[in-house]
Design an enzyme around this catalytic site. Structure first.
Site, PDB file in Angstrom:
ATOM      1  CB  CYS A   1      -0.208  42.125  64.149  1.00  0.00           C
ATOM      2  SG  CYS A   1      -0.493  40.499  63.417  1.00  0.00           S
TER       3      CYS A   1
ATOM      4  CB  CYS B   1      -3.475  40.288  66.140  1.00  0.00           C
ATOM      5  SG  CYS B   1      -4.155  40.255  64.464  1.00  0.00           S
TER       6      CYS B   1
ATOM      7  CB  CYS C   1     -12.345  32.752  50.277  1.00  0.00           C
ATOM      8  SG  CYS C   1     -13.315  34.053  49.529  1.00  0.00           S
TER       9      CYS C   1
END
Length: 196
Positions: free
Chosen positions: A95, A145, A172
């Protein structure tokens, strides 16, 4: 004679250990799924951007879909963004929400892009207890999203002379969940591309 027997016993133990490691490395071991993949929270409900799973499949590459929508993890050192060092912003591949600034990126040696801090308006951190956060980390998602990004770990202090040492955290991130927009205005790079 005793010295000879001691050496022989040592060699036998080393041979057994070597055989055990060979069997272990070639066997089909089932590793547990990452903690993030086990999260019961929907990746759709409650997020501002809503799309059906078929729409996501049309929008994302298969690897992006696996990571962002199914909570998967890419193999280490398979994203071109792991070695990206230019100034710019890392965005959600689904997005384009800004997630991380390049000033927070560092090389952790883990094989995945690592950051010390996120852009708070872009990244959602799973609310887990202290024990789980310290042992397994907490899942990270895009706040827009709901896409899975990776995990955050409380081991930042291990990375001396990096931004993570100051924050105490290591975000990470699966490179395929990201886009990189360079500050110099050059072309945006997809994280699901392999290094050249």
């Amino acid at each position: 004679q005793q010295q000879h027997m001691a050496r022989r016993n040592l060699l036998k133990r080393a041979a057994k250990a070597s055989m055990f490691l060979t069997i272990l490395s070639t066997s089909q071991i089932k590793y547990p799924q990452p903690a993030s993949a086990l999260s019961p929270k929907s990746r759709t409900e409650g997020y501002p951007l809503q799309k059906s799973e078929s729409e996501w499949k049309q929008t994302l590459s298969p690897l992006q879909y696996y990571i962002l929508r199914e909570g998967g993890t890419e193999k280490k050192y398979t994203s071109i963004l792991e070695s990206e060092d230019r100034n710019g912003t890392f965005l959600c591949a689904a997005c384009s929400t800004p997630l991380f600034e390049s000033a927070q990126k560092f090389h952790s040696g883990t094989g995945w892009p690592s950051f010390a801090l996120p852009i708070e308006t872009g990244v959602e951190i799973e609310d887990v207890g202290a024990v789980k956060a310290n042992l397994l980390g907490a899942e990270l998602r895009c706040k827009t999203c709901g896409g899975h990004l990776g995990d955050v770990f409380n081991d930042g202090k291990l990375f001396l002379d990096t931004p993570a040492f100051r924050s105490g955290k290591r975000f990470c991130i699966d490179g395929a969940s990201l886009l990189f927009r360079p500050q110099d205005g050059s072309e945006t790079i997809r994280g699901d591309l392999r290094p050249v």
